[in-house]
Write a protein that holds these residues in place. Structure first.
Motif, PDB file in Angstrom:
ATOM      1  N   GLU A 119      16.638  25.171  -5.679  1.00 24.85           N
ATOM      2  CA  GLU A 119      15.746  24.073  -5.283  1.00 24.85           C
ATOM      3  C   GLU A 119      14.681  24.563  -4.293  1.00 24.85           C
ATOM      4  O   GLU A 119      13.554  24.064  -4.288  1.00 24.85           O
ATOM      5  CB  GLU A 119      16.568  22.934  -4.656  1.00 24.85           C
ATOM      6  CG  GLU A 119      17.172  21.962  -5.666  1.00 24.85           C
ATOM      7  CD  GLU A 119      18.210  22.572  -6.601  1.00 24.85           C
ATOM      8  OE1 GLU A 119      18.956  23.461  -6.160  1.00 24.85           O
ATOM      9  OE2 GLU A 119      18.264  22.174  -7.783  1.00 24.85           O
ATOM     10  N   ASN A 140      14.570  13.434  -0.799  1.00 24.00           N
ATOM     11  CA  ASN A 140      14.052  12.903  -2.076  1.00 24.00           C
ATOM     12  C   ASN A 140      14.933  13.316  -3.247  1.00 24.00           C
ATOM     13  O   ASN A 140      15.216  12.511  -4.129  1.00 24.00           O
ATOM     14  CB  ASN A 140      12.642  13.429  -2.340  1.00 24.00           C
ATOM     15  CG  ASN A 140      11.621  12.563  -1.641  1.00 24.00           C
ATOM     16  OD1 ASN A 140      11.908  11.402  -1.322  1.00 24.00           O
ATOM     17  ND2 ASN A 140      10.457  13.125  -1.388  1.00 24.00           N
ATOM     18  N   LEU A 141      15.330  14.595  -3.222  1.00 25.58           N
ATOM     19  CA  LEU A 141      16.123  15.126  -4.331  1.00 25.58           C
ATOM     20  C   LEU A 141      17.457  14.403  -4.484  1.00 25.58           C
ATOM     21  O   LEU A 141      18.031  14.367  -5.563  1.00 25.58           O
ATOM     22  CB  LEU A 141      16.391  16.622  -4.122  1.00 25.58           C
ATOM     23  CG  LEU A 141      15.265  17.588  -4.480  1.00 25.58           C
ATOM     24  CD1 LEU A 141      15.675  19.009  -4.165  1.00 25.58           C
ATOM     25  CD2 LEU A 141      14.906  17.479  -5.959  1.00 25.58           C
ATOM     26  N   ARG A 142      17.927  13.816  -3.373  1.00 19.89           N
ATOM     27  CA  ARG A 142      19.226  13.129  -3.444  1.00 19.89           C
ATOM     28  C   ARG A 142      19.232  12.005  -4.482  1.00 19.89           C
ATOM     29  O   ARG A 142      20.273  11.586  -4.942  1.00 19.89           O
ATOM     30  CB  ARG A 142      19.606  12.594  -2.064  1.00 19.89           C
ATOM     31  CG  ARG A 142      20.319  13.662  -1.245  1.00 19.89           C
ATOM     32  CD  ARG A 142      20.934  13.097  -0.037  1.00 19.89           C
ATOM     33  NE  ARG A 142      19.906  12.520   0.839  1.00 19.89           N
ATOM     34  CZ  ARG A 142      20.158  12.025   2.032  1.00 19.89           C
ATOM     35  NH1 ARG A 142      21.365  11.995   2.500  1.00 19.89           N
ATOM     36  NH2 ARG A 142      19.184  11.526   2.772  1.00 19.89           N
ATOM     37  N   LYS A 143      18.040  11.513  -4.814  1.00 12.88           N
ATOM     38  CA  LYS A 143      17.971  10.429  -5.822  1.00 12.88           C
ATOM     39  C   LYS A 143      18.310  10.965  -7.219  1.00 12.88           C
ATOM     40  O   LYS A 143      18.791  10.243  -8.077  1.00 12.88           O
ATOM     41  CB  LYS A 143      16.561   9.822  -5.826  1.00 12.88           C
ATOM     42  CG  LYS A 143      16.240   9.106  -4.518  1.00 12.88           C
ATOM     43  CD  LYS A 143      14.768   8.682  -4.487  1.00 12.88           C
ATOM     44  CE  LYS A 143      14.364   8.401  -3.047  1.00 12.88           C
ATOM     45  NZ  LYS A 143      13.001   8.809  -2.757  1.00 12.88           N
ATOM     46  N   THR A 144      18.003  12.243  -7.450  1.00  9.96           N
ATOM     47  CA  THR A 144      18.212  12.788  -8.800  1.00  9.96           C
ATOM     48  C   THR A 144      19.291  13.866  -8.864  1.00  9.96           C
ATOM     49  O   THR A 144      19.805  14.171  -9.926  1.00  9.96           O
ATOM     50  CB  THR A 144      16.902  13.421  -9.327  1.00  9.96           C
ATOM     51  OG1 THR A 144      16.426  14.331  -8.342  1.00  9.96           O
ATOM     52  CG2 THR A 144      15.856  12.364  -9.632  1.00  9.96           C
ATOM     53  N   LYS A 145      19.613  14.471  -7.714  1.00  6.34           N
ATOM     54  CA  LYS A 145      20.571  15.587  -7.729  1.00  6.34           C
ATOM     55  C   LYS A 145      21.632  15.377  -6.656  1.00  6.34           C
ATOM     56  O   LYS A 145      21.323  14.889  -5.577  1.00  6.34           O
ATOM     57  CB  LYS A 145      19.856  16.908  -7.425  1.00  6.34           C
ATOM     58  CG  LYS A 145      18.871  17.332  -8.473  1.00  6.34           C
ATOM     59  CD  LYS A 145      18.315  18.710  -8.137  1.00  6.34           C
ATOM     60  CE  LYS A 145      17.314  19.130  -9.188  1.00  6.34           C
ATOM     61  NZ  LYS A 145      16.835  20.483  -9.020  1.00  6.34           N
ATOM     62  N   THR A 146      22.824  15.828  -6.950  1.00 12.50           N
ATOM     63  CA  THR A 146      23.887  15.669  -5.949  1.00 12.50           C
ATOM     64  C   THR A 146      24.177  16.980  -5.220  1.00 12.50           C
ATOM     65  O   THR A 146      24.863  16.985  -4.214  1.00 12.50           O
ATOM     66  CB  THR A 146      25.184  15.172  -6.616  1.00 12.50           C
ATOM     67  OG1 THR A 146      25.531  16.093  -7.652  1.00 12.50           O
ATOM     68  CG2 THR A 146      25.006  13.773  -7.183  1.00 12.50           C
ATOM     69  N   ASP A 161      29.362  18.406  -4.845  1.00 12.62           N
ATOM     70  CA  ASP A 161      28.127  17.769  -4.365  1.00 12.62           C
ATOM     71  C   ASP A 161      27.676  18.336  -3.019  1.00 12.62           C
ATOM     72  O   ASP A 161      27.374  17.591  -2.074  1.00 12.62           O
ATOM     73  CB  ASP A 161      28.325  16.243  -4.228  1.00 12.62           C
ATOM     74  CG  ASP A 161      28.571  15.585  -5.574  1.00 12.62           C
ATOM     75  OD1 ASP A 161      28.180  16.171  -6.600  1.00 12.62           O
ATOM     76  OD2 ASP A 161      29.160  14.488  -5.594  1.00 12.62           O
ATOM     77  N   ILE A 197      12.324  19.958  -9.371  1.00 16.92           N
ATOM     78  CA  ILE A 197      12.347  18.478  -9.244  1.00 16.92           C
ATOM     79  C   ILE A 197      13.513  17.852 -10.015  1.00 16.92           C
ATOM     80  O   ILE A 197      14.015  18.448 -10.934  1.00 16.92           O
ATOM     81  CB  ILE A 197      11.020  17.843  -9.738  1.00 16.92           C
ATOM     82  CG1 ILE A 197      10.714  18.292 -11.175  1.00 16.92           C
ATOM     83  CG2 ILE A 197       9.882  18.219  -8.790  1.00 16.92           C
ATOM     84  CD1 ILE A 197       9.519  17.563 -11.790  1.00 16.92           C
ATOM     85  N   SER A 253      22.470  21.098  -4.182  1.00 10.66           N
ATOM     86  CA  SER A 253      21.252  21.918  -4.144  1.00 10.66           C
ATOM     87  C   SER A 253      21.571  23.344  -3.718  1.00 10.66           C
ATOM     88  O   SER A 253      22.522  23.581  -2.970  1.00 10.66           O
ATOM     89  CB  SER A 253      20.244  21.341  -3.134  1.00 10.66           C
ATOM     90  OG  SER A 253      19.757  20.107  -3.581  1.00 10.66           O
TER      91      SER A 253
END
Ligand code: F6P
Length: 324
Positions: free
Chosen positions: A188, A208-214, A162, A324, A216
């Motif tokens: 990303e 923002n991406l932290r909501k969908t991706k762990t 992560d 995204i 990058s």
């Protein structure tokens, strides 16, 4: 024209050997004597020039690097150095040159041609792809695939832990390697010298991406104005201020310059090499043989050096949409 010579100059690129082979074999096919100049412009000044035969270029089409070696010559930038170089070519009876390299090589070739009138045709050899007058440069495809292979591996470990990785790829003045390896690896973000990098926007998107991706991947071209990948990583890290998030940096460096050329690069290199010799025989000079829209195109050195090749228009948008 009875005798020509070929040399490689500036940063080497995979496919240069395939190009040398094409120059040598085309020249011999056309009844010319062909010479290899070793160590670029330095070799012309030093007289490091040897006759090449069909067998001299056997078993090199698949090899990275350049059998003729490469160098950046300070002496050739002086009028005295260029005069010495011209005298050596005259002594060998060489009436035409094929210069394989990038913008530095073509800058030298242009001045040399203007001062002494020696016919020179160039072939675009650089991993950076930053030469106007050809869709792709020799070595670019291989470098992108090398970068991609490395980024895929980093992606595995980034996902396992992560982590956020900043990966620096080559491209002093251009972002082609960064953009294409970024698209191919599903990065990303990609940071390139052609566009201004807005670090605040990157920080906002990463949050923002932290909501969908762990994890990058951020690909940084070495010439980005915001700094090196390490410097950018520190700036982003300080703005995100999340103790649980780990940031890492990998600089891919010169592995991007080596390795066996891809099929694309071998074909491109062979076509450019053949076109350079044919161009010389047709009386072309002070220009580069490149490939645009599948056709051979001869572009004046002045344009190759002076005009900027833009990134492909939708590539940056593609990265933004698909990240995204
Ligand atoms: O121009 C090709 C290139 O590989 C650039 O991407 C890079 O900045 C530079 O050469 C590195 O040059 P050197 O091998 O001399 O350090």
């Amino acid at each position: 024209m009875k005798k020509i010579a070929v040399f490689t100059s500036g940063g080497d690129s995979p496919g240069m050997n395939a190009c040398i082979r094409a120059v040598v074999r085309t020249a011999i096919y056309k009844g010319l004597e062909v010479y290899g100049i070793y160590h670029g412009y330095e070799g012309i000044i030093e007289g490091d020039i040897k006759r090449l035969h069909t067998y001299s270029v056997s078993n090199i089409v698949q090899r990275g690097g350049t059998m003729l070696k490469s160098a950046r010559s300070a002496e050739f930038r002086t009028p005295e150095g260029r005069k010495k170089a011209y005298e050596n070519l005259k002594a060998h009876g060489i009436e035409g040159l094929v210069a394989i390299g990038g913008d530095g090589t073509f800058t030298g070739a242009k001045i040399f041609h203007e001062e002494f009138g020696i016919p020179v045709v160039g072939c675009p050899g650089t991993i950076d792809n930053d030469i106007y007058g050809t869709d792709y440069t020799i070595g670019f495809d291989t470098a992108v695939n090398t970068a991609l292979d490395a980024i895929d591996k980093i992606r595995d470990t980034a996902a396992a832990h992560d982590r956020i990785f900043f990966i620096e790829v080559m491209g002093r003045d251009a972002g082609f390697i960064a953009v294409e390896s970024g698209i191919g690896s599903g990065a990303e973000f990609v940071m390139v010298p052609e566009t201004q990098t807005d670090l605040d926007a990157v920080v906002k998107s990463l949050k923002n991406l932290r909501k969908t991706k762990t994890s990058s991947i951020i690909v940084v071209a070495e010439g980005d104005a915001a700094g090196s990948a390490a410097e950018i990583m520190e700036k982003v890290k300080s703005k995100i201020q999340d103790k649980n998030k780990e940031f890492k940096v990998t600089t891919l460096g010169h592995i991007q310059r080596g390795g066996n050329p891809t099929a694309r690069d071998r074909v491109l290199a062979s076509r450019c090499g053949m076109a350079a010799v044919e161009g010389l025989l047709e009386g072309k000079t002070n220009c580069m043989a490149g490939i645009m829209n599948q056709e051979v195109v001869y572009t004046p050195f002045g344009d190759c050096i002076g005009k900027t090749k833009p990134l492909i228009a939708d590539h940056l948008k593609l990265i933004e949409y698909l990240s995204i």
